[in-house]
Scaffold this motif. Structure first.
Motif, PDB file in Angstrom:
ATOM      1  N   ARG A  21      -6.903  -1.291  -4.900  1.00 22.26           N
ATOM      2  CA  ARG A  21      -6.502  -1.011  -3.687  1.00 22.26           C
ATOM      3  C   ARG A  21      -6.023  -1.857  -2.641  1.00 22.26           C
ATOM      4  O   ARG A  21      -6.771  -3.118  -2.746  1.00 22.26           O
ATOM      5  N   THR A  79       2.362   7.066 -15.397  1.00 24.80           N
ATOM      6  CA  THR A  79       2.303   6.428 -14.032  1.00 24.80           C
ATOM      7  C   THR A  79       2.126   7.828 -13.159  1.00 24.80           C
ATOM      8  O   THR A  79       1.082   7.802 -12.267  1.00 24.80           O
ATOM      9  N   LEU A 113      -5.205   9.352  -8.265  1.00 24.96           N
ATOM     10  CA  LEU A 113      -5.659   8.341  -7.413  1.00 24.96           C
ATOM     11  C   LEU A 113      -5.194   8.320  -6.014  1.00 24.96           C
ATOM     12  O   LEU A 113      -5.591   7.574  -4.982  1.00 24.96           O
ATOM     13  N   PRO A 125      -6.895   0.329 -11.318  1.00 23.64           N
ATOM     14  CA  PRO A 125      -6.424   0.308  -9.937  1.00 23.64           C
ATOM     15  C   PRO A 125      -6.634  -0.646  -9.103  1.00 23.64           C
ATOM     16  O   PRO A 125      -7.904  -1.005  -9.035  1.00 23.64           O
ATOM     17  N   VAL A 170      -1.885   1.369  -3.929  1.00 24.42           N
ATOM     18  CA  VAL A 170      -2.969   1.220  -5.249  1.00 24.42           C
ATOM     19  C   VAL A 170      -2.088   0.436  -6.482  1.00 24.42           C
ATOM     20  O   VAL A 170      -1.133   0.944  -7.000  1.00 24.42           O
ATOM     21  N   LEU A 180      -1.557  -0.880  -9.820  1.00 23.13           N
ATOM     22  CA  LEU A 180      -1.813  -0.455 -11.320  1.00 23.13           C
ATOM     23  C   LEU A 180      -1.745  -1.750 -12.083  1.00 23.13           C
ATOM     24  O   LEU A 180      -0.546  -1.845 -12.768  1.00 23.13           O
ATOM     25  N   GLY A 183       2.697   1.370  -7.234  1.00 25.47           N
ATOM     26  CA  GLY A 183       1.723   2.354  -7.774  1.00 25.47           C
ATOM     27  C   GLY A 183       1.713   3.460  -6.719  1.00 25.47           C
ATOM     28  O   GLY A 183       2.444   3.515  -5.854  1.00 25.47           O
TER      29      GLY A 183
END
Length: 373
Positions: free
Chosen positions: A218, A45, A52, A216, A245, A247, A233
């Motif tokens: 958003r 992660t 990201l 991902p 974001v 995940l 995330g």
């Protein structure tokens, strides 16, 4: 080791003959496979968050990895000889069914994308990579120098070993910052000991098993309180507010995009499809928005004895492909699958790409990687 080429065969009949012949592991007298841990499960992660965060700034700012410089390969003309042994193939495997409707990826493989990593200089870089068939549907093939930072030849010894790059990930179908099939962090790298110890160009390849991927997504966070509470995330602030974001699980790489087959010890005189991201375009250096490109070329044997590289394959291509770009034999556009039979490791002159010859020793490294969990 050199061998006399068999009469050139290809197409459906030759492919079937190879399949019937099986894929026995070539005999070897010494250990050649090096296994290196890349990203532990506990750090997946955090590694993906590095790429990201801030709207994918590290992805956008990554530059192409430097290929080995100063290669001056010449065509091998002394008879029809080639390194190799018993020929064999590993069949390809399909991923999820392609969606119907218009697509910019018509007849292009979903298996190919970009690998990203932080280099020895502390900066983000990228190469091309491709998903290949494996027992656990989790394997990526690329150039060895896209996984390891090798020492200069003058410093290499039998006891030395290359250092793996940090924050290694693979994004199939990458273009313009998009992650259509997910992001996959590297788990373990499998390489030839002659490359990790000596930087041998004839062995400049690596197979990387990857963790299960994430998709991902958003989301806009309304205010500072929601931003502080978000934990699904990476998150970052923008000029207009806050973004998180999520995940989401993407599953195994091969289940998502499939895996190319692999062919080794084949004659070197039949056209291959070359897929990759151009290093340059008509407007200048390629940007992060450059899309996957295809060309065809007829390979030939080459060598650069000043670099002790005598088992290379060369091809003149319509574009300059980045390191790690796959060369596929018997490619079928309708399925997006073929047989990996080369990958770009560098250039000789402005338009001749180079690959290691895919022989029995490469298959041994691949075979160890494809069986690993």
């Amino acid at each position: 080791m050199k061998r006399i080429l068999l009469p050139p065969l290809w197409g459906a009949a030759a492919t079937a003959a190879l399949l019937v012949g099986g894929t026995a592991v070539p005999a070897h007298a010494y250990e050649i496979t090096v296994t290196t841990p890349l990203v532990s499960g506990a750090k997946v992660t955090a590694v993906i968050a590095y790429w990201l965060r801030d709207g994918g700034r590290s992805l956008a700012g990554a530059t192409p990895a430097s290929a080995p410089a100063g290669i001056d390969a010449t065509r091998v003309t002394a008879g029809d000889t080639a390194p190799g042994g018993v020929r064999g193939v590993v069949p390809a495997s399909a991923g999820v069914k392609r969606a119907t409707g218009p697509s910019r990826n018509v007849n292009l493989p979903r298996t190919t994308g970009k690998v990203f990593f932080v280099g020895s200089d502390g900066r983000p870089h990228w190469c091309a990579g491709t998903s290949v068939q494996s027992d656990h549907r989790n394997l990526v093939a690329t150039a060895g120098h896209c996984v390891y930072a090798t020492r200069p030849a003058a410093e290499a010894t039998a006891e030395s070993t290359a250092t793996p790059y940090r924050y290694w990930i693979f994004i199939p179908g990458f273009a313009g910052g998009g992650t259509p099939w997910g992001v996959y962090a590297g788990d373990r790298a499998f390489a030839h000991s002659d490359f990790t110890r000596y930087g041998d160009l004839d062995r400049d390849y690596a197979f990387v098993s990857v963790h299960a991927g994430v998709l991902p997504k958003r989301v806009t966070l309304r205010d500072a309180a929601q931003y502080a509470a978000f934990s699904a995330g990476p998150k970052y602030r923008t000029a207009s507010g806050y973004t998180g974001v999520r995940l989401l699980p993407a599953g195994r790489l091969g289940d998502k995009v499939g895996g190319q087959g692999l062919a080794y010890n084949l004659p070197v005189d039949r056209p291959l499809a070359i897929f990759g991201y151009p290093m340059r375009t008509a407007e200048g250096p390629a940007s992060g928005r450059t899309r996957l490109t295809r060309a065809y070329g007829r390979p030939f044997l080459a060598q650069d004895l000043s670099r002790r590289a005598n088992e290379l394959v060369a091809v003149r291509s319509a574009f300059t492909a980045a390191s790690g770009s796959p060369w596929l034999a018997a490619y079928r556009g309708v399925r997006g699958l073929g047989y990996l039979n080369g990958l770009t490791i560098g250039l000789s002159g402005p338009a001749t790409g180079l690959s290691p010859y895919f022989d029995g020793e490469l298959f041994q490294v691949y075979n160890a990687a494809r069986r690993a969990g």
